[in-house]
Write a protein that holds these residues in place. Sequence first.
Motif, PDB file in Angstrom:
ATOM      1  N   ARG A  22       0.751  -1.221   0.021  1.00 53.17           N
ATOM      2  CA  ARG A  22       0.134  -0.044   0.163  1.00 53.17           C
ATOM      3  C   ARG A  22       0.986   1.177   0.061  1.00 53.17           C
ATOM      4  NH1 ARG A  22      -3.374   2.803   4.741  1.00 53.17           N
ATOM      5  NH2 ARG A  22      -1.570   2.230   5.772  1.00 53.17           N
ATOM      6  N   ARG A  23       1.968   1.291   1.020  1.00 59.69           N
ATOM      7  CA  ARG A  23       2.834   2.473   0.944  1.00 59.69           C
ATOM      8  C   ARG A  23       3.551   2.688  -0.213  1.00 59.69           C
ATOM      9  NH1 ARG A  23       3.999   0.925   6.681  1.00 59.69           N
ATOM     10  NH2 ARG A  23       2.546   1.900   7.875  1.00 59.69           N
ATOM     11  N   GLY A  24       4.027   1.326  -0.804  1.00 59.08           N
ATOM     12  CA  GLY A  24       4.849   1.361  -2.031  1.00 59.08           C
ATOM     13  C   GLY A  24       4.150   1.708  -3.037  1.00 59.08           C
ATOM     14  N   LEU A  25       2.843   1.560  -3.119  1.00 61.03           N
ATOM     15  CA  LEU A  25       2.029   2.076  -4.350  1.00 61.03           C
ATOM     16  C   LEU A  25       1.755   3.530  -4.146  1.00 61.03           C
ATOM     17  CD1 LEU A  25       0.353   1.356  -6.958  1.00 61.03           C
ATOM     18  CD2 LEU A  25      -1.632   0.697  -5.161  1.00 61.03           C
ATOM     19  N   GLU A  74      -4.410  -8.728  -3.482  1.00 59.49           N
ATOM     20  CA  GLU A  74      -4.046  -8.918  -2.156  1.00 59.49           C
ATOM     21  C   GLU A  74      -5.589  -8.520  -1.334  1.00 59.49           C
ATOM     22  OE1 GLU A  74      -0.645  -7.139  -0.816  1.00 59.49           O
ATOM     23  OE2 GLU A  74       0.536  -8.777  -1.351  1.00 59.49           O
ATOM     24  N   ILE A  75      -6.019  -7.291  -1.662  1.00 57.61           N
ATOM     25  CA  ILE A  75      -7.067  -6.719  -0.927  1.00 57.61           C
ATOM     26  C   ILE A  75      -8.423  -7.293  -1.302  1.00 57.61           C
ATOM     27  CG2 ILE A  75      -5.926  -4.556  -0.725  1.00 57.61           C
ATOM     28  CD1 ILE A  75      -7.736  -3.309  -2.910  1.00 57.61           C
ATOM     29  N   TYR A  76      -8.823  -8.272  -2.143  1.00 60.06           N
ATOM     30  CA  TYR A  76      -9.869  -8.767  -2.434  1.00 60.06           C
ATOM     31  C   TYR A  76      -9.934 -10.342  -1.800  1.00 60.06           C
ATOM     32  CZ  TYR A  76     -11.061  -5.024  -5.684  1.00 60.06           C
ATOM     33  OH  TYR A  76     -11.458  -3.555  -6.334  1.00 60.06           O
ATOM     34  N   PRO A  77     -11.156 -10.851  -1.526  1.00 57.11           N
ATOM     35  CA  PRO A  77     -11.127 -12.280  -0.977  1.00 57.11           C
ATOM     36  C   PRO A  77     -10.897 -13.080  -2.016  1.00 57.11           C
ATOM     37  CG  PRO A  77     -13.159 -10.984  -0.566  1.00 57.11           C
ATOM     38  CD  PRO A  77     -12.278 -10.064  -1.223  1.00 57.11           C
ATOM     39  N   THR A  78     -10.436 -14.092  -1.618  1.00 55.68           N
ATOM     40  CA  THR A  78     -10.214 -15.513  -2.722  1.00 55.68           C
ATOM     41  C   THR A  78     -11.277 -15.570  -3.520  1.00 55.68           C
ATOM     42  OG1 THR A  78      -8.629 -16.353  -1.003  1.00 55.68           O
ATOM     43  CG2 THR A  78      -9.186 -17.884  -2.946  1.00 55.68           C
ATOM     44  N   VAL A  79     -12.598 -15.645  -3.090  1.00 55.80           N
ATOM     45  CA  VAL A  79     -14.005 -16.085  -3.827  1.00 55.80           C
ATOM     46  C   VAL A  79     -14.416 -14.893  -5.152  1.00 55.80           C
ATOM     47  CG1 VAL A  79     -14.906 -17.322  -1.961  1.00 55.80           C
ATOM     48  CG2 VAL A  79     -15.213 -14.865  -2.223  1.00 55.80           C
ATOM     49  N   MET A  80     -13.680 -13.834  -4.833  1.00 51.41           N
ATOM     50  CA  MET A  80     -13.851 -13.144  -5.802  1.00 51.41           C
ATOM     51  C   MET A  80     -12.620 -12.229  -6.616  1.00 51.41           C
ATOM     52  SD  MET A  80     -15.394  -9.651  -3.723  1.00 51.41           S
ATOM     53  CE  MET A  80     -15.405  -8.599  -5.128  1.00 51.41           C
ATOM     54  N   ARG A  81     -11.435 -12.671  -6.258  1.00 47.09           N
ATOM     55  CA  ARG A  81      -9.987 -12.235  -6.605  1.00 47.09           C
ATOM     56  C   ARG A  81      -9.836 -12.095  -8.314  1.00 47.09           C
ATOM     57  NH1 ARG A  81      -6.293 -14.794  -2.984  1.00 47.09           N
ATOM     58  NH2 ARG A  81      -7.196 -13.335  -1.797  1.00 47.09           N
ATOM     59  N   ASN A  82     -10.290 -13.131  -9.085  1.00 40.70           N
ATOM     60  CA  ASN A  82      -9.905 -13.177 -10.416  1.00 40.70           C
ATOM     61  C   ASN A  82     -11.128 -12.123 -11.080  1.00 40.70           C
ATOM     62  OD1 ASN A  82      -8.161 -15.011 -10.615  1.00 40.70           O
ATOM     63  ND2 ASN A  82      -9.556 -16.732 -10.631  1.00 40.70           N
ATOM     64  N   ALA A  83     -12.415 -12.146 -10.814  1.00 35.70           N
ATOM     65  CA  ALA A  83     -13.171 -11.154 -10.988  1.00 35.70           C
ATOM     66  C   ALA A  83     -12.979  -9.864 -10.991  1.00 35.70           C
ATOM     67  CB  ALA A  83     -14.787 -11.618 -10.575  1.00 35.70           C
ATOM     68  N   SER A 125      -4.333   9.782  -6.977  1.00 36.03           N
ATOM     69  CA  SER A 125      -4.438   8.661  -6.751  1.00 36.03           C
ATOM     70  C   SER A 125      -3.606   8.014  -5.892  1.00 36.03           C
ATOM     71  CB  SER A 125      -4.525   7.441  -7.826  1.00 36.03           C
ATOM     72  OG  SER A 125      -3.126   7.665  -8.387  1.00 36.03           O
ATOM     73  N   GLY A 126      -2.418   8.465  -5.570  1.00 38.31           N
ATOM     74  CA  GLY A 126      -1.338   7.822  -4.554  1.00 38.31           C
ATOM     75  C   GLY A 126      -1.665   8.128  -3.026  1.00 38.31           C
ATOM     76  N   PHE A 127      -2.685   9.218  -3.102  1.00 38.37           N
ATOM     77  CA  PHE A 127      -3.069   9.784  -1.814  1.00 38.37           C
ATOM     78  C   PHE A 127      -4.708   9.024  -1.404  1.00 38.37           C
ATOM     79  CE2 PHE A 127      -0.609  13.999  -2.124  1.00 38.37           C
ATOM     80  CZ  PHE A 127       0.352  13.477  -1.251  1.00 38.37           C
ATOM     81  N   LEU A 128      -5.034   8.731  -2.559  1.00 30.57           N
ATOM     82  CA  LEU A 128      -6.283   7.912  -2.168  1.00 30.57           C
ATOM     83  C   LEU A 128      -6.023   6.520  -1.838  1.00 30.57           C
ATOM     84  CD1 LEU A 128      -8.738   9.374  -4.947  1.00 30.57           C
ATOM     85  CD2 LEU A 128      -8.951   9.668  -2.499  1.00 30.57           C
ATOM     86  N   VAL A 129      -4.811   6.100  -2.116  1.00 35.62           N
ATOM     87  CA  VAL A 129      -4.423   4.494  -2.153  1.00 35.62           C
ATOM     88  C   VAL A 129      -4.290   4.438  -0.531  1.00 35.62           C
ATOM     89  CG1 VAL A 129      -2.482   3.021  -2.213  1.00 35.62           C
ATOM     90  CG2 VAL A 129      -3.414   3.918  -4.160  1.00 35.62           C
ATOM     91  N   LEU A 130      -4.101   5.534   0.132  1.00 36.80           N
ATOM     92  CA  LEU A 130      -3.663   5.326   1.706  1.00 36.80           C
ATOM     93  C   LEU A 130      -4.969   5.130   2.346  1.00 36.80           C
ATOM     94  CD1 LEU A 130      -1.074   8.230   2.097  1.00 36.80           C
ATOM     95  CD2 LEU A 130      -0.662   5.861   1.981  1.00 36.80           C
ATOM     96  N   LEU A 131      -5.962   5.219   1.834  1.00 31.47           N
ATOM     97  CA  LEU A 131      -7.100   4.826   2.343  1.00 31.47           C
ATOM     98  C   LEU A 131      -7.876   3.562   2.338  1.00 31.47           C
ATOM     99  CD1 LEU A 131      -9.613   7.911   0.970  1.00 31.47           C
ATOM    100  CD2 LEU A 131      -8.530   7.713   3.158  1.00 31.47           C
ATOM    101  N   LEU A 132      -7.073   2.619   1.358  1.00 36.61           N
ATOM    102  CA  LEU A 132      -7.324   1.360   1.233  1.00 36.61           C
ATOM    103  C   LEU A 132      -6.549   0.645   2.683  1.00 36.61           C
ATOM    104  CD1 LEU A 132      -6.606   0.815  -2.349  1.00 36.61           C
ATOM    105  CD2 LEU A 132      -8.692   0.870  -1.231  1.00 36.61           C
ATOM    106  N   PRO A 133      -6.955  -0.716   2.860  1.00 38.62           N
ATOM    107  CA  PRO A 133      -6.575  -1.595   3.904  1.00 38.62           C
ATOM    108  C   PRO A 133      -4.879  -1.888   3.704  1.00 38.62           C
ATOM    109  CG  PRO A 133      -8.044  -2.654   2.890  1.00 38.62           C
ATOM    110  CD  PRO A 133      -8.111  -1.438   2.271  1.00 38.62           C
ATOM    111  N   GLU A 134      -4.056  -1.900   4.690  1.00 36.89           N
ATOM    112  CA  GLU A 134      -2.876  -2.601   4.477  1.00 36.89           C
ATOM    113  C   GLU A 134      -2.774  -4.139   4.406  1.00 36.89           C
ATOM    114  OE1 GLU A 134       0.480  -3.184   3.418  1.00 36.89           O
ATOM    115  OE2 GLU A 134       0.535  -1.152   4.048  1.00 36.89           O
TER     116      GLU A 134
END
Length: 145
Positions: A22-25, A74-83, A125-134
């Motif tokens: 997250r921080r790297g992105l 990484e941030i999406y659960p396995t059941v919906m990761r591909n979609a 978008s770089g600052f908005l990424v910081l709102l996502l979970p680590e």
Amino acid sequence: MGAVEIPEVIIYIFLCRRIGNRRGLAIANVLSGVCLIVLVCIPVDKVWLTILFSLCGLFFSAASFDTGYVYTSEIYPTVMRNAALGSSSTVARIGALLAPFVHQLADVTYPWVPIAVPGALSVMSGFLVLLLPESKGKTLSDTLT
């Protein structure tokens, strides 16, 4: 120009392992946008400075692309990761379809607008990424709940 992506991959693998995707992105997005915005301010006769900031922008843009794919899955659960990854990639391709129209903004506005618009969007978008979970140090979720 493409050779700048070789050290990018090596550097960003170790950087994201240390500070998290997250921080790297966020860092990659902000710095690629800053490099674009600085390109607007460089005088025309300073070719070496233009090349330097172009290479830095390419470095961080490639880092953003590489890290974004890993972090998205990484941030999406396995059941919906591909979609979810496919949907995210589709939205990115829609943005790529709009890129030629941003380039045409120079015809109706100022010559610096086609460079400043993607730069500003990248910084935002770089600052908005910081709102996502680590996701560093956490197990990937398997379900939506």
